[in-house]
Scaffold this motif. Structure first.
Motif, PDB file in Angstrom:
ATOM      1  N   ALA A 161      33.725  36.420  47.018  1.00 55.80           N
ATOM      2  CA  ALA A 161      34.419  35.309  46.584  1.00 55.80           C
ATOM      3  C   ALA A 161      33.712  34.030  47.398  1.00 55.80           C
ATOM      4  CB  ALA A 161      35.782  35.357  46.929  1.00 55.80           C
ATOM      5  N   ALA A 162      33.014  33.373  46.368  1.00 57.73           N
ATOM      6  CA  ALA A 162      32.468  32.085  46.873  1.00 57.73           C
ATOM      7  C   ALA A 162      33.235  30.804  46.419  1.00 57.73           C
ATOM      8  CB  ALA A 162      31.051  32.084  46.277  1.00 57.73           C
ATOM      9  N   ASP A 163      33.034  29.625  47.360  1.00 53.21           N
ATOM     10  CA  ASP A 163      33.506  28.492  46.697  1.00 53.21           C
ATOM     11  C   ASP A 163      34.881  28.518  46.078  1.00 53.21           C
ATOM     12  OD1 ASP A 163      31.102  26.857  46.008  1.00 53.21           O
ATOM     13  OD2 ASP A 163      30.719  28.888  45.007  1.00 53.21           O
ATOM     14  N   VAL A 164      35.738  29.052  46.953  1.00 43.22           N
ATOM     15  CA  VAL A 164      37.167  29.076  47.185  1.00 43.22           C
ATOM     16  C   VAL A 164      37.802  27.693  47.159  1.00 43.22           C
ATOM     17  CG1 VAL A 164      39.399  29.766  48.204  1.00 43.22           C
ATOM     18  CG2 VAL A 164      37.388  31.029  48.361  1.00 43.22           C
ATOM     19  N   HIS A 165      37.046  26.664  47.730  1.00 52.47           N
ATOM     20  CA  HIS A 165      37.421  25.253  47.592  1.00 52.47           C
ATOM     21  C   HIS A 165      38.914  25.067  47.845  1.00 52.47           C
ATOM     22  CE1 HIS A 165      33.837  23.036  46.638  1.00 52.47           C
ATOM     23  NE2 HIS A 165      33.296  24.271  45.881  1.00 52.47           N
ATOM     24  N   ASP A 213      33.903  29.943  41.395  1.00 54.19           N
ATOM     25  CA  ASP A 213      34.926  29.597  42.147  1.00 54.19           C
ATOM     26  C   ASP A 213      36.209  30.303  41.673  1.00 54.19           C
ATOM     27  OD1 ASP A 213      34.866  28.287  39.718  1.00 54.19           O
ATOM     28  OD2 ASP A 213      35.077  26.072  40.768  1.00 54.19           O
ATOM     29  N   LEU A 214      37.359  30.269  42.561  1.00 46.88           N
ATOM     30  CA  LEU A 214      38.436  31.107  42.229  1.00 46.88           C
ATOM     31  C   LEU A 214      39.264  30.353  40.930  1.00 46.88           C
ATOM     32  CD1 LEU A 214      39.828  32.259  45.615  1.00 46.88           C
ATOM     33  CD2 LEU A 214      38.508  33.633  43.987  1.00 46.88           C
ATOM     34  N   GLN A 215      39.181  28.925  41.071  1.00 51.50           N
ATOM     35  CA  GLN A 215      39.863  28.217  40.127  1.00 51.50           C
ATOM     36  C   GLN A 215      39.007  27.203  39.697  1.00 51.50           C
ATOM     37  OE1 GLN A 215      43.112  27.595  39.247  1.00 51.50           O
ATOM     38  NE2 GLN A 215      42.118  25.796  38.159  1.00 51.50           N
ATOM     39  N   GLY A 216      38.955  26.869  38.338  1.00 57.36           N
ATOM     40  CA  GLY A 216      38.218  25.925  37.828  1.00 57.36           C
ATOM     41  C   GLY A 216      38.713  24.485  38.341  1.00 57.36           C
ATOM     42  N   LEU A 217      37.802  23.546  38.821  1.00 56.57           N
ATOM     43  CA  LEU A 217      38.031  22.325  39.597  1.00 56.57           C
ATOM     44  C   LEU A 217      38.126  21.392  38.775  1.00 56.57           C
ATOM     45  CD1 LEU A 217      36.017  22.943  42.981  1.00 56.57           C
ATOM     46  CD2 LEU A 217      38.390  23.784  42.487  1.00 56.57           C
ATOM     47  N   ASN A 218      37.361  21.215  37.676  1.00 55.10           N
ATOM     48  CA  ASN A 218      37.565  20.115  36.967  1.00 55.10           C
ATOM     49  C   ASN A 218      37.306  20.568  35.545  1.00 55.10           C
ATOM     50  OD1 ASN A 218      34.548  20.001  36.227  1.00 55.10           O
ATOM     51  ND2 ASN A 218      34.382  19.557  38.397  1.00 55.10           N
ATOM     52  N   GLY A 229      37.628  33.359  39.184  1.00 57.06           N
ATOM     53  CA  GLY A 229      37.804  34.684  40.124  1.00 57.06           C
ATOM     54  C   GLY A 229      36.928  35.030  41.166  1.00 57.06           C
ATOM     55  N   TYR A 230      36.958  36.382  41.302  1.00 54.90           N
ATOM     56  CA  TYR A 230      36.002  36.989  42.194  1.00 54.90           C
ATOM     57  C   TYR A 230      35.332  38.158  41.783  1.00 54.90           C
ATOM     58  CZ  TYR A 230      40.032  39.852  43.402  1.00 54.90           C
ATOM     59  OH  TYR A 230      40.770  40.733  43.219  1.00 54.90           O
ATOM     60  N   LEU A 246      25.292  48.579  44.133  1.00 54.47           N
ATOM     61  CA  LEU A 246      26.543  47.797  44.200  1.00 54.47           C
ATOM     62  C   LEU A 246      26.916  47.024  42.992  1.00 54.47           C
ATOM     63  CD1 LEU A 246      26.058  46.710  47.792  1.00 54.47           C
ATOM     64  CD2 LEU A 246      27.462  48.574  47.087  1.00 54.47           C
ATOM     65  N   VAL A 247      27.800  47.260  42.396  1.00 57.24           N
ATOM     66  CA  VAL A 247      28.112  46.558  41.053  1.00 57.24           C
ATOM     67  C   VAL A 247      29.351  45.844  41.296  1.00 57.24           C
ATOM     68  CG1 VAL A 247      28.585  47.092  38.754  1.00 57.24           C
ATOM     69  CG2 VAL A 247      27.070  48.713  39.778  1.00 57.24           C
ATOM     70  N   PRO A 248      29.447  44.600  40.739  1.00 56.47           N
ATOM     71  CA  PRO A 248      30.411  43.628  41.048  1.00 56.47           C
ATOM     72  C   PRO A 248      31.345  43.756  39.590  1.00 56.47           C
ATOM     73  CG  PRO A 248      28.449  42.543  40.305  1.00 56.47           C
ATOM     74  CD  PRO A 248      28.094  43.783  40.395  1.00 56.47           C
ATOM     75  N   HIS A 249      32.661  43.797  39.798  1.00 56.55           N
ATOM     76  CA  HIS A 249      33.472  43.648  38.797  1.00 56.55           C
ATOM     77  C   HIS A 249      34.277  42.292  38.888  1.00 56.55           C
ATOM     78  CE1 HIS A 249      32.780  48.052  38.177  1.00 56.55           C
ATOM     79  NE2 HIS A 249      32.595  48.097  39.330  1.00 56.55           N
ATOM     80  N   PHE A 250      34.372  41.515  37.830  1.00 60.60           N
ATOM     81  CA  PHE A 250      35.110  40.196  37.771  1.00 60.60           C
ATOM     82  C   PHE A 250      36.463  40.655  37.753  1.00 60.60           C
ATOM     83  CE2 PHE A 250      37.155  36.523  35.310  1.00 60.60           C
ATOM     84  CZ  PHE A 250      36.964  35.717  36.242  1.00 60.60           C
ATOM     85  N   CYS A 251      37.394  39.968  38.671  1.00 65.61           N
ATOM     86  CA  CYS A 251      38.901  39.792  38.852  1.00 65.61           C
ATOM     87  C   CYS A 251      39.170  38.143  38.589  1.00 65.61           C
ATOM     88  CB  CYS A 251      39.187  40.499  39.916  1.00 65.61           C
ATOM     89  SG  CYS A 251      38.834  42.107  40.288  1.00 65.61           S
ATOM     90  N   LYS A 252      40.244  37.987  37.564  1.00 65.26           N
ATOM     91  CA  LYS A 252      40.804  36.857  37.619  1.00 65.26           C
ATOM     92  C   LYS A 252      41.694  36.245  38.696  1.00 65.26           C
ATOM     93  CE  LYS A 252      41.423  37.672  32.719  1.00 65.26           C
ATOM     94  NZ  LYS A 252      42.438  37.844  31.720  1.00 65.26           N
ATOM     95  N   THR A 253      41.574  35.116  38.882  1.00 64.42           N
ATOM     96  CA  THR A 253      42.585  34.596  39.844  1.00 64.42           C
ATOM     97  C   THR A 253      43.084  33.210  39.279  1.00 64.42           C
ATOM     98  OG1 THR A 253      40.902  33.565  41.145  1.00 64.42           O
ATOM     99  CG2 THR A 253      42.052  35.507  42.049  1.00 64.42           C
TER     100      THR A 253
END
Lengths: 791, 393
Positions: free
Chosen positions: B12-16, B219-224, B232-233, B244-251
């Protein structure tokens, strides 16, 4: 493009007018108000549409009520068309291809395409040329003139320049780079700065929060220490309490120990049980013996089934009474016979005896009255004749005598009737017998009563003396008495027989008892021996000693057990410690001191916890007061607003630059082309005085035939005008490479001298070779090669 | 799936956290404003909840965890509480700072729970042994300034041979050495032989390489308004071939969206389109993009903000209209001088230096904005509007 013909249906002062413009140079000459400008406006309107009323512009409504509009015939490079426009408010456009006679389907679009990229505005700017433009030149400031001249190469430059002026003013009101200015954007910027500072200050809270966190930690560790100490105190208290308890146990055990004595013999339960059982058995035997002994005392008995003496006494009595009653019974019979004899004298019943008066009556002599009656009668008769009142006496005595007689005889008849009509003599004879009868009756009654009374008495006495419930003597008659006597006699006999039998049984029984007695006495002795052995065993003298001894023994055992139980509860290691302690109060004191300490620590912990709570509350306050996020968002929103404002400001500033840049770019680019044309015209208009011109970024310089260089501001008004005209013609010429629309010159060059005007006409003639020229003027001297329309 | 059987972690990058949202109006209702303020925090908390539910092994936060270097006690408290919760659930946290939250570890901050491992400025490798016995190496670094001009990727070691997986945490963007955000090339990363590259910095979710995965979780939440769509992450776990496979999860808490309208004749064109948007449990922040406006009255209403006000009044509660943008087709089309005007605009914009126009008193953020592409785009649009107004007059 060439305009060949116009037909004005109705436009301004013109109605139903046709003008042919066969040549490329078309002069339209007329006095002021002759309709020159109207024609020019009509042509432009036919191409670009009718003017609107916006800005109160002249819309050229027909003066004589003709239908608004008209048509023109135009040569485009690829076609010749007739354009018809009618109606100002709801105008319609119609274009017909003259060669094919076909109507063009989307006329507006088609026409726009032909005129592309020009619109009316641009057309005016490039191809329209009026004295007004020229007269402005003389009034302009040098710098403005420079700009205008420079931007001739750009289309619509004047309007753009005007816009840039407006923008300059507007933006200057919005913001300035000077600090402390009160312009809107400066004020807002200052506000923003203040808010930002405020937010940064609220950052201090983090330090407070962290400090509180540290304080909380310190106090927490203190609490932990205290809690540990408290636990150790509590354990100590626990130990002391246990010691106090155990100490109590030791004391109790010691007290019990005192009660345990060696002198007390322990008696086995078996022995006491055996002793007690033997005792019980002995008692039972003794009771038996006593009973048997009592049985021996029982002698021959005089008991009978009945009270024989009483029976015999009653019997004698009964017999006496029986005899007496027999006698009474026979005299009663004699009396009853006598009574029967009297009764037999009369048929029905014995009449009542005569009373004294009745006896006298019967025997009474009634002769007197008989005589008296006769005398009276005689008197009456005598008196009737002699003495009349004597009748009355006679009547009275006579009447009385008669009455007496009548009454007497009536009574005698009654008595006779009572005696059944027997004679008076008989009646008198029977009287003594009748008078005897009541006495007989009386005697019968008396004797009968006496008999029944005695029977009753006998019944009572007999039952009282010998009667029982199941043996009741009922004696109502003398015969009953006889029966009772015989009954008694038989019972007496039976009772005497039974008595005899009983006495025989008693003798047998006593013999049996004697033998039993012997057996029980042996048993009794045996039990006694057992008891004696047990008593001897424990050196007791008697039962009571033995029982007491046993009680003591049991108590002793209980005490021993209790003692051991108590001692068992005390841990071994404590016992030795406990017995060294003098008394309990030492322990209790220690405990209370320990408890006091615990309490102190507990209070301490409570206080520390309150302190922690305070810190936590403060932290929470800090957190709930933490408006940092919200403030930042507020600031961001403020920033958005500020950006919007600055965007407007910057857009204006940049647009100004953009306009200038565009104008100078387009001019610069066109000027090389324009230069040749412009120089040509300028040179001709100045009759060869100027031979060159230089376009620079912000300036134009002209060079004379003797190679002097002049800046624009160094030129005379006339020369400035000539330069402007030369540039303008050059621009129209350059643009005509893209699109060649007719050039319209309206009342130009009035300030020019005749020589120069002639030269201008020459130049226009040259131009008309490339593009159609419409020249509107009040007069024209040299009309050669020019189609002149004289209004 | 049981923990230990299959490694699972979150990228989870860019939690901001604590991001302030630019470009929103003061007119926004208080409840929405509050939601906006807290949206990054709520999105973060959503993720923490899911992490615990999914029983992941650890979480990677490659940069811009906080929106800014300094933060208030409330956010810090939420962060430490959330990480403590992860600790309770035996979930490790690997945290590095990016260009937004550079130097956070040097600022006043509540103590980090000891399941949190923070990367220093210099590239370092941390190891973790999972309950399954698997050994994971994680290499990363933190920004200590808002810029990272050095090519940090060169400092990353090659994959360790004694571990089951080696993961890189990298906050930066593709580019050439010397560019501000730790510029790297995909080739550089592939050369390291790592099993997964958890990238941060770019807010749009994107995959740079499939196997091994190199990519941004976004990011976890659109900022603009430009960060549209679900955010999400990545929940990462190995597939059958141990990739290693990423699965997208909404936040997403607030969904930014753009509504494009080709040609606008009537305001009801917009309201009807808005009404057709279905409510998906979260408020929608809508930007309306209009290509062309024919009606001059409507054009004026839009420019004066009347349309925006009217629309805000009649849209459903869950939709907030952020802005109406009218794309101006170049106004001087078919003008004889068109090419000169275009050239002039380019000249003006390329020469544009904000400091020529605004003093230093104007906040740097604002001045910087006008130097950004979008700031300049806005300026161009406004300038064209000014000219078109003039033309109409």
């Amino acid at each position: 493009m060439k305009i060949k013909q116009i037909y004005i249906n109705g436009f301004g002062k013109w109605a139903h007018q046709e003008f042919d413009f066969s040549t490329n140079f078309q002069a339209i000459i007329g006095q002021n108000e002759s309709g020159k400008t109207t024609i020019r406006e009509f042509i432009v309107s036919m191409l670009f549409g009718f003017p609107t009323k916006k800005g109160q512009a002249n819309v050229y409504d027909p003066k004589n009520g003709s239908k608004y509009g008209g048509s023109i015939i135009v040569d485009f490079p690829e076609s010749q068309v007739k354009i018809t426009r009618t109606g100002r408010v709801q105008s319609s456009l119609n274009i017909i291809d003259i060669l094919t006679g076909e109507e063009i389907s989307s006329p507006e679009e088609w026409l726009n395409k032909q005129l592309e990229p020009l619109n009316r505005e641009m057309f005016d700017a490039i191809f329209n040329f009026s004295q007004m433009d020229l007269s402005k030149i003389s009034k302009l400031k040098v710098n403005d003139l420079k700009r205008i001249i420079l931007s001739i190469g750009a289309i619509n430059s004047q309007q753009w320049l005007k816009l840039s002026e407006i923008l300059e003013k507007e933006s200057a009101n919005q913001y300035t780079q000077r600090k402390n200015s009160q312009r809107v954007l400066n004020v807002l910027t200052n506000q923003y700065e203040t808010h930002q500072l405020l937010i940064n200050k609220s950052q201090v809270d983090v330090q407070n929060y962290l400090d509180l966190e540290n304080q909380t930690k310190q106090v927490d560790s203190k609490i932990k220490q205290n809690q540990e100490t408290l636990v150790s105190y509590k354990q100590k208290s626990e130990q002391l309490r246990a010691m106090i308890y155990h100490y109590g146990l030791v004391n109790q055990a010691n007290k019990i120990k005192e009660k345990i004595k060696d002198s007390i013999v322990s008696i086995s339960e078996m022995d006491i049980l055996q002793y007690r059982q033997s005792k019980v058995s002995q008692n039972l035997i003794e009771n038996k013996l006593n009973t048997l002994k009592k049985g021996m005392k029982e002698k021959l008995t005089n008991d009978f089934l009945i009270d024989v003496a009483q029976f015999k006494k009653s019997l004698v009595n009964l017999k006496l009474i029986h005899n007496r009653l027999d006698m009474l019974s026979s005299s009663l019979k004699k009396l009853q016979q006598k009574k029967q004899a009297i009764n037999n004298l009369f048929e029905i019943e014995v009449p009542q005896a005569l009373s004294k008066e009745e006896g006298a009556l019967i025997s009474k002599n009634m002769i007197f009255f008989h005589i008296a009656s006769v005398v009276s009668l005689a008197l009456i008769i005598a008196s009737y004749s002699i003495f009349k009142p004597g009748i009355l006496v006679g009547l009275m005595t006579g009447g009385y005598s008669t009455y007496k007689l009548m009454f007497h005889y009536k009574k005698i008849i009654d008595i006779k009737n009572r005696y059944g009509g027997i004679s008076i003599k008989n009646i008198q004879r029977l009287q003594p017998k009748i008078r005897e009868l009541p006495e007989i009756n009386q005697q019968i009654k008396q004797i009968s009563n006496g008999i029944s009374k005695q029977l009753h008495q006998v019944e009572y006495d007999l039952n009282r003396d010998v009667g029982t419930i199941d043996r009741y003597f009922s004696i109502k008659k003398i015969e009953d008495l006889t029966l009772a006597i015989s009954k008694l006699e038989s019972q007496i006999k039976q009772s005497e027989l039974e008595h005899q039998n009983q006495n025989q049984l008693v003798v047998i029984k006593q013999q049996q008892i004697l033998s039993e007695l012997k057996t029980y006495e042996l048993q009794f002795e045996h039990e006694h021996q057992i008891q004696q052995i047990l008593l001897d065993k424990y050196h007791f003298n008697n039962d009571a000693d033995f029982e007491k001894g046993y009680f003591d023994s049991v108590e002793q055992q209980k005490n021993i057990n209790r003692y051991h139980d108590l001692i068992k509860q005390i841990p071994d290691d404590q016992y030795n410690k406990l017995i060294t302690i003098d008394n309990m109060s030492i322990l209790e004191q220690k405990l209370s001191e320990n408890n006091k300490q615990s309490e102190l620590i507990e209070n301490n912990i409570a206080n520390l916890k309150t302190e922690v709570t305070k810190y936590k509350i403060k932290q929470e306050q800090l957190m709930s007061n933490d408006q940092y996020l919200s403030q930042q968002q507020d600031l961001a929103n403020e920033e958005t607003e500020l950006i919007d404002y600055f965007e407007q400001y910057l857009a204006k500033k940049l647009t100004i630059r953009w306009i200038n840049e565009s104008l100078s770019l387009s001019s610069e680019n066109r000027f090389p082309k324009m230069k040749t044309a412009a120089l040509h015209y300028f040179s001709r208009l100045t009759f060869g005085k100027y031979v060159d011109m230089h376009f620079q970024k912000n300036n134009i310089r002209v060079v004379t035939n003797n190679y002097q260089i002049f800046d624009i501001n160094e030129l005379s008004t006339g020369t400035k005008e000539q330069l402007f005209v030369a540039l303008k013609f050059a621009l129209a010429q350059v643009i005509s490479d893209v699109i060649a629309l007719p050039l319209f010159i309206d009342d130009g060059f009035v300030n020019f001298d005749a020589k120069r005007r002639t030269e201008i006409i020459m130049i226009l003639k040259e131009i008309s070779k490339r593009q159609q020229v419409f020249y509107f003027s009040t007069a024209l001297t040299n009309k050669e090669g020019i189609n002149v329309l004289d209004l | 799936m049981f923990k230990g059987v299959n490694m699972k972690f979150i990228h989870a990058a860019d939690v901001h956290l604590g991001n302030t949202f630019k470009g929103l109006s003061k007119q926004m209702p208080a409840n929405l404003k509050k939601l906006v303020e807290e949206s990054t925090i709520m999105a973060f908390q959503n993720m923490i909840r899911n992490a615990i539910e999914e029983q992941i092994d650890f979480i990677l936060l490659p940069g811009d965890f906080y929106n800014v270097t300094k933060s208030g006690p409330a956010i810090q408290n939420i962060v430490t509480e959330s990480f403590s919760l992860l600790k309770k659930n035996q979930i490790g946290v690997f945290l590095s700072f990016g260009n937004h939250d550079f130097e956070v570890d040097k600022q006043k901050h509540l103590p980090w729970p000891d399941n949190v491992q923070i990367f220093e400025q210099n590239v370092e490798t941390k190891e973790i042994i999972l309950n399954s016995g698997e050994k994971i190496a994680i290499t990363g670094f933190s920004y200590q300034t808002p810029r990272q001009n050095n090519s940090v990727i060169d400092k990353f070691p090659k994959k360790r041979l004694n571990v089951d997986y080696h993961i890189g945490m990298y906050h930066g963007s593709i580019g050439n050495s010397g560019e501000p955000y730790a510029a790297f090339k995909i080739r550089d990363m592939l050369d390291k032989n790592y099993d997964y590259w958890a990238l941060g910095h770019i807010h749009a979710r994107q995959t740079l390489n499939e196997v091994p995965f190199i990519g941004y979780s976004g990011d976890l939440q659109g900022l603009n308004r430009k960060e549209v769509g679900e955010k999400g992450y990545y929940l990462v776990s190995p597939d059958k071939s141990q990739n290693l496979v990423p699965h997208f999860c909404k936040t997403t808490i607030i969904l930014w969206q753009t509504l494009s309208i080709n040609s606008l004749n009537d305001e009801s064109d917009i309201t009807e389109k808005i009404k057709s948007i279905k409510y998906d449990n979260k408020p929608v922040f809508m930007t309306i993009l209009v290509d062309e406006v024919h009606n001059s009255v409507i054009k004026e209403r839009i420019e004066n903000g009347i349309t925006l006000e009217t629309l805000r009044k009649c849209t459903p509660e869950y939709i907030w209209i952020v802005k109406i943008i009218v794309k101006n087709t170049l106004l001087l089309v078919n003008h004889i001088d068109e090419k000169y005007w275009n050239q002039a605009l380019e000249n003006v914009m390329s020469e544009f230096n904000i400091n020529d126009y605004l003093s230093e008193q104007v906040p740097i953020t604002i001045r910087e904005f006008f130097m950004t592409e979008s700031g300049q785009q806005n300026l161009r649009e406004s300038m064209q509007q000014l000219l078109s107004h003039h033309k109409e007059e």
